[in-house]
Design an enzyme around this catalytic site. Sequence first.
Site, PDB file in Angstrom:
ATOM      1  N   SER A   1      79.327  56.765 111.892  1.00  0.00           N
ATOM      2  CA  SER A   1      80.109  56.684 110.667  1.00  0.00           C
ATOM      3  C   SER A   1      79.240  56.085 109.557  1.00  0.00           C
ATOM      4  CB  SER A   1      81.390  55.882 110.906  1.00  0.00           C
ATOM      5  OG  SER A   1      82.311  56.070 109.869  1.00  0.00           O
TER       6      SER A   1
ATOM      7  N   ASP B   1      87.884  65.585 111.662  1.00  0.00           N
ATOM      8  CA  ASP B   1      87.632  64.212 111.240  1.00  0.00           C
ATOM      9  C   ASP B   1      88.134  63.986 109.813  1.00  0.00           C
ATOM     10  OD1 ASP B   1      86.602  61.709 110.594  1.00  0.00           O
ATOM     11  OD2 ASP B   1      84.666  62.077 111.537  1.00  0.00           O
TER      12      ASP B   1
ATOM     13  N   HIS C   1      87.367  61.702 114.307  1.00  0.00           N
ATOM     14  CA  HIS C   1      86.324  60.720 114.077  1.00  0.00           C
ATOM     15  C   HIS C   1      85.862  60.026 115.363  1.00  0.00           C
ATOM     16  CE1 HIS C   1      83.998  58.419 111.211  1.00  0.00           C
ATOM     17  NE2 HIS C   1      84.420  57.272 111.706  1.00  0.00           N
TER      18      HIS C   1
END
Length: 704
Positions: free
Chosen positions: A557, A643, A678
């Site tokens: 991320s 995501d 995610h």
Amino acid sequence: MPELERLSPPIAKRVATSRNVHGDTVVDHYAWLKDRDDPDTIAYLEAENAHTEAALAHTKELQDTIFDEIKSRTLETDLSVPTRHGSWWYYTRTTEGQQYAVHCRSRTEPQLPDDPTQPLPAPDDEQVLLDENELAGDSPYFALGAFDVSPDGRLLAYSTDHDGDETYTMWFKDLQTGEQLPDSIPGTYYSTAWSADASALFYTTVDAAMRPYRVWRHVLGTEVESDVIVHEETDERFFAGVGLTRSEQYIVIGVGSMVTSEVRVLPATEPLGEFTVIEPRRQGVEYSLDHAGDTFYIVHNDDAEDFELVAAPVTAPGRANWRPVLAHRAGTRITGVDAFATHLVVSMRHQGRTELQVLPLPEGTDGAADVRSARFIEVPEEVRTVHPGTNPEFDTSVFRLGYTSLTTPSSVYDYDIGSGELRLRKRKPVLGEFDPNDYEAVREWASAADGTRIPISLVRRRDTPRDGSAPCVLYGYGSYEASMDPWFSIPRLSLLDRGFVFAIAHVRGGGELGRRWYEDGKLLAKKNTFTDFIACAEHLVKAGWTSSDRLAGRGGSAGGLLIGAVANLAPSAFAALVAEVPFVDALNTILDPSMPLTVIEWEEWGNPVESAEVYAYMKAYSPYENVAPVDYPAMLVTAGLNDPRVSYHEPAKWVARLRATATGDRPLLLKTEMGAGHSGPSGRYDAWRDEALVLAFVIDATSA
């Protein structure tokens, strides 16, 4: 990786799209990948997946071996430590062969074995509340969002997501009869709160940018169309959430941007009433609270950079009536307070470590804590993490906490408030021949170019040589004041037992050393995050822990942004890089207010739409903008098609540009989860398979 020389990777088509901002014109040939409805986009992602599978085919046996190691070390049929709430004991259990947890409760306290590393037996009067395996069915992805039992224990509100986009459908169950109630609410987000009588549930929904902005009230037995919005957050910088104080006396709406917050409260016995603001928002002032008796206990940063703890009467809780409990101390970051009937537990960070401090609340003192009798909960080990556990009971003499380190598996302790005794209730079993004494955890410090000392937490087997020959994985994040505190990992043992060193770079932008540590790694100081990571890598080599040709970097991320930036700044410092769902097209995303979460993020990264200075600064570090014709390390990049946080197109565009630009013959691999978001695969066995693939890539790419 000589096998890769025979493989032809996918080459993305080039379609010129111009961006002109602040007089700067940039041509982007891969912006078309942002359109997931374009068949060419899906075809490209599938081609990349096929290429990655072929490129890693020679590691398949190693992947299977690592998966078997993870599985064989894990107690697959297990029970969590039960937690009392009201007259019930709540726990989850897992069963060998099943992907997900089963949520249960019992009237009698399950008996814990004398050995806290042994499995816990299920009680005879077990009531199954929710079986995630049944809810998942044949869906390739499943996630449980809310799981909220009403204060009286009669009802359960829970929510489910079957594709990873983090929007959930809320469901209700009568726990007395086991029947599913007819109420259902689509499109909800995470947070919930019950009214005292369980007649109403408060919940949140998101806007088109995936920002939770509305708090609703649903009265059970009524149509969802009649639900009432009790708060709508119109400032696009702010999130909204809702919860219930541990005392179950107040429903709390918290709204917050990256740097500002505001709290509203409502007596839980008055679900149809109006919420009251504790203290109106002021730019740059953050606060949160808990409740006990006639007092709100508030953690805030008004003229207190590292936050302080104050008390305020519930009848007049505004700033003018805040009384100090724990005054601000520079370098000691107060991160939260848990209030109970007879005591407070304050969470804080000091010198890079988490701490828990207990403050008694004597009777008849009008909510004043006995600071002179305050004591820290003492835990072992220098490189470790301690944090509050699950503590739903308000009137209790026992505080549950979690503990872990790089060598100690996740552990649950009960702390006796009166005696100070710390009792180990359960330590996550590690099957096989695991002995924590075979491993060594160390805290070291690297020096950044500006003289700042950067902490590093690392672990190795004691018999791993420190002569530069050991392979190493360096992990980092460094954004949002999120701290990467030391943690234990069963999969990591597959690296350590193969002679690896594992290290965490506690770079600026995280929260490890207080609020200033965060401030020095955001906005126009963001580059410190990346150069700190490089400094840590250089320190590990200089100190003999590893060498650059055996060093891998890993992050996900915003940590993937870190990895992408480091790839451009110091490609020769690493043999391999793993960037998981990486935020690598940062400038283009932050320039687009229609993208999920962009406006919220301006207080973290800056606003390049309005500021030419921010635009130029972000352009100078954004990984996608700075791909160059150089030899990059071997790279494994992951994405999730659904995501909502870092769109799949960011890693896809980055890999496409890298492949068209980079020199050298090291592998460049993109793996996209086509049915997840995610967090990657949702089931535990699928997640182990995924981790085994990553570890096999790292082992292969750093082999001597």
